[in-house]
Design an enzyme around this catalytic site. Sequence first.
Site, mmCIF file in Angstrom:
data_model
loop_
_atom_site.group_PDB
_atom_site.id
_atom_site.type_symbol
_atom_site.label_atom_id
_atom_site.label_comp_id
_atom_site.label_asym_id
_atom_site.label_seq_id
_atom_site.Cartn_x
_atom_site.Cartn_y
_atom_site.Cartn_z
ATOM 1 N N CYS A 50 0.857 -1.173 0.000
ATOM 2 C CA CYS A 50 0.000 0.000 0.000
ATOM 3 C C CYS A 50 0.903 1.236 0.000
ATOM 4 C CB CYS A 50 -0.904 0.001 1.227
ATOM 5 S SG CYS A 50 -1.868 1.527 1.402
ATOM 6 N N ASP A 57 -0.264 -6.029 0.386
ATOM 7 C CA ASP A 57 -1.520 -6.398 -0.252
ATOM 8 C C ASP A 57 -1.259 -7.676 -1.040
ATOM 9 O OD1 ASP A 57 -3.178 -4.184 0.526
ATOM 10 O OD2 ASP A 57 -2.018 -2.943 -0.842
ATOM 11 N N GLU A 73 7.743 -15.175 -21.590
ATOM 12 C CA GLU A 73 8.310 -16.379 -20.991
ATOM 13 C C GLU A 73 7.885 -16.413 -19.525
ATOM 14 O OE1 GLU A 73 10.413 -18.922 -18.843
ATOM 15 O OE2 GLU A 73 11.149 -16.856 -18.638
ATOM 16 N N GLU A 92 -5.270 -0.668 -8.386
ATOM 17 C CA GLU A 92 -5.633 -0.293 -9.758
ATOM 18 C C GLU A 92 -4.395 0.101 -10.557
ATOM 19 O OE1 GLU A 92 -8.972 0.767 -6.887
ATOM 20 O OE2 GLU A 92 -6.804 1.034 -6.919
#
Length: 159
Positions: A50, A57, A73, A92
Amino acid sequence: MNNHKFNLLGKQDTKYDFSYNPDILEVFENKHLGNDYFVKFNCPEFSSLCPITSQPDFATLYISYIPARKMVESKSLKLYLFSFRNHGDFHEDCMNIILKDLINVMEPKYIEVWGKFTPRGGISIDPYVNYGIPDTKYEQMAEYRLLNHDLYPEKIDNR
Protein backbone atom coordinates in the site's frame (compact mmCIF):
# COMPACT_ATOMS: atom_id res chain seq x y z
CA MET A 1 16.00 -26.45 -33.16
CA ASN A 2 15.24 -23.85 -30.53
CA ASN A 3 17.00 -20.54 -31.24
CA HIS A 4 15.63 -18.64 -28.24
CA LYS A 5 18.10 -16.92 -25.95
CA PHE A 6 16.76 -16.65 -22.44
CA ASN A 7 18.68 -15.03 -19.63
CA LEU A 8 16.52 -16.52 -16.87
CA LEU A 9 15.00 -19.81 -18.01
CA GLY A 10 17.05 -22.77 -16.82
CA LYS A 11 19.37 -20.76 -14.59
CA GLN A 12 19.96 -22.33 -11.20
CA ASP A 13 21.14 -19.14 -9.47
CA THR A 14 17.96 -17.11 -9.86
CA LYS A 15 18.24 -13.57 -8.51
CA TYR A 16 15.08 -11.98 -7.15
CA ASP A 17 14.65 -8.26 -7.74
CA PHE A 18 12.91 -6.68 -4.76
CA SER A 19 11.97 -3.47 -6.56
CA TYR A 20 9.75 -2.99 -9.60
CA ASN A 21 11.65 -3.94 -12.73
CA PRO A 22 9.92 -4.33 -16.12
CA ASP A 23 13.29 -5.11 -17.76
CA ILE A 24 13.04 -8.64 -16.32
CA LEU A 25 10.38 -9.60 -18.87
CA GLU A 26 11.57 -11.85 -21.70
CA VAL A 27 9.68 -12.92 -24.81
CA PHE A 28 9.88 -15.61 -27.46
CA GLU A 29 8.37 -16.07 -30.92
CA ASN A 30 4.83 -17.40 -31.30
CA LYS A 31 5.04 -20.55 -33.46
CA HIS A 32 1.33 -20.46 -34.32
CA LEU A 33 0.83 -17.10 -36.01
CA GLY A 34 -2.18 -18.35 -37.97
CA ASN A 35 -4.14 -19.28 -34.84
CA ASP A 36 -5.96 -17.08 -32.39
CA TYR A 37 -5.71 -18.67 -28.96
CA PHE A 38 -5.64 -17.61 -25.33
CA VAL A 39 -2.70 -18.02 -23.00
CA LYS A 40 -3.74 -17.66 -19.37
CA PHE A 41 -1.54 -17.26 -16.33
CA ASN A 42 -2.96 -17.77 -12.84
CA CYS A 43 -0.71 -16.04 -10.33
CA PRO A 44 -2.00 -16.74 -6.79
CA GLU A 45 0.93 -15.22 -4.89
CA PHE A 46 1.08 -11.61 -6.11
CA SER A 47 1.92 -9.00 -3.52
CA SER A 48 2.63 -5.30 -3.45
CA LEU A 49 2.61 -2.59 -0.81
CA CYS A 50 0.00 0.00 0.00
CA PRO A 51 1.54 3.36 -0.96
CA ILE A 52 0.06 5.05 2.11
CA THR A 53 0.50 2.53 4.94
CA SER A 54 3.22 0.28 3.45
CA GLN A 55 1.12 -2.72 4.51
CA PRO A 56 1.31 -5.71 2.16
CA ASP A 57 -1.52 -6.40 -0.25
CA PHE A 58 -2.03 -9.92 -1.60
CA ALA A 59 -3.86 -11.00 -4.73
CA THR A 60 -4.42 -13.67 -7.29
CA LEU A 61 -3.73 -12.27 -10.74
CA TYR A 62 -5.26 -13.62 -13.91
CA ILE A 63 -3.41 -12.61 -17.05
CA SER A 64 -4.94 -13.76 -20.34
CA TYR A 65 -3.77 -12.80 -23.79
CA ILE A 66 -4.03 -13.65 -27.47
CA PRO A 67 -0.47 -13.55 -28.79
CA ALA A 68 0.61 -11.88 -32.00
CA ARG A 69 4.30 -12.46 -32.82
CA LYS A 70 5.72 -12.55 -29.29
CA MET A 71 4.85 -14.41 -26.11
CA VAL A 72 6.04 -13.79 -22.55
CA GLU A 73 8.31 -16.38 -20.99
CA SER A 74 6.73 -17.62 -17.75
CA LYS A 75 9.78 -17.58 -15.46
CA SER A 76 10.51 -13.97 -16.41
CA LEU A 77 6.84 -13.14 -15.75
CA LYS A 78 7.10 -14.76 -12.31
CA LEU A 79 10.21 -12.75 -11.46
CA TYR A 80 8.65 -9.56 -12.86
CA LEU A 81 5.55 -10.02 -10.69
CA PHE A 82 7.80 -10.75 -7.70
CA SER A 83 9.47 -7.37 -8.31
CA PHE A 84 6.23 -5.72 -7.12
CA ARG A 85 6.74 -7.18 -3.63
CA ASN A 86 8.21 -3.92 -2.29
CA HIS A 87 6.51 -1.65 -4.82
CA GLY A 88 4.08 0.83 -3.31
CA ASP A 89 1.08 1.49 -5.54
CA PHE A 90 -2.68 1.18 -5.38
CA HIS A 91 -4.24 -2.04 -6.70
CA GLU A 92 -5.63 -0.29 -9.76
CA ASP A 93 -2.24 1.21 -10.59
CA CYS A 94 -0.46 -2.14 -10.31
CA MET A 95 -2.89 -3.80 -12.74
CA ASN A 96 -2.57 -0.97 -15.27
CA ILE A 97 1.23 -0.99 -14.99
CA ILE A 98 1.35 -4.75 -15.55
CA LEU A 99 -0.97 -4.46 -18.55
CA LYS A 100 1.11 -1.69 -20.13
CA ASP A 101 4.42 -3.47 -19.49
CA LEU A 102 3.14 -6.66 -21.11
CA ILE A 103 1.77 -4.73 -24.09
CA ASN A 104 5.15 -3.04 -24.43
CA VAL A 105 7.16 -6.29 -24.60
CA MET A 106 4.69 -8.56 -26.44
CA GLU A 107 2.41 -6.34 -28.52
CA PRO A 108 -0.40 -8.91 -28.14
CA LYS A 109 -3.58 -8.89 -30.18
CA TYR A 110 -5.60 -8.84 -26.96
CA ILE A 111 -4.73 -8.88 -23.25
CA GLU A 112 -6.51 -8.62 -19.92
CA VAL A 113 -5.22 -8.44 -16.35
CA TRP A 114 -7.51 -9.06 -13.40
CA GLY A 115 -6.33 -8.68 -9.82
CA LYS A 116 -8.44 -10.30 -7.12
CA PHE A 117 -7.04 -8.88 -3.90
CA THR A 118 -7.68 -10.36 -0.48
CA PRO A 119 -9.79 -8.15 1.75
CA ARG A 120 -8.14 -5.64 4.02
CA GLY A 121 -10.30 -3.57 6.32
CA GLY A 122 -13.33 -5.59 5.25
CA ILE A 123 -13.09 -4.65 1.54
CA SER A 124 -11.58 -6.49 -1.38
CA ILE A 125 -10.62 -4.62 -4.54
CA ASP A 126 -10.58 -6.47 -7.86
CA PRO A 127 -9.38 -4.22 -10.70
CA TYR A 128 -9.78 -5.47 -14.26
CA VAL A 129 -8.04 -3.90 -17.25
CA ASN A 130 -7.80 -4.95 -20.87
CA TYR A 131 -6.59 -3.92 -24.30
CA GLY A 132 -7.16 -4.92 -27.92
CA ILE A 133 -5.29 -3.66 -30.98
CA PRO A 134 -7.09 -0.48 -32.12
CA ASP A 135 -9.36 -0.67 -35.17
CA THR A 136 -9.50 -4.48 -35.11
CA LYS A 137 -11.86 -7.15 -33.84
CA TYR A 138 -9.60 -7.33 -30.77
CA GLU A 139 -10.50 -3.76 -29.81
CA GLN A 140 -14.16 -4.73 -30.18
CA MET A 141 -13.49 -7.80 -28.04
CA ALA A 142 -11.86 -5.64 -25.36
CA GLU A 143 -14.86 -3.33 -25.29
CA TYR A 144 -17.29 -6.25 -25.10
CA ARG A 145 -15.36 -8.01 -22.34
CA LEU A 146 -15.05 -4.80 -20.35
CA LEU A 147 -18.76 -4.03 -20.66
CA ASN A 148 -19.67 -7.59 -19.68
CA HIS A 149 -16.97 -8.13 -17.10
CA ASP A 150 -17.91 -9.77 -13.82
CA LEU A 151 -21.64 -10.02 -14.48
CA TYR A 152 -21.88 -12.62 -11.74
CA PRO A 153 -19.90 -11.24 -8.79
CA GLU A 154 -18.69 -13.82 -6.33
CA LYS A 155 -20.01 -14.18 -2.84
CA ILE A 156 -17.88 -13.28 0.14
CA ASP A 157 -17.78 -16.89 1.30
CA ASN A 158 -15.88 -18.21 -1.71
CA ARG A 159 -12.64 -16.41 -1.08
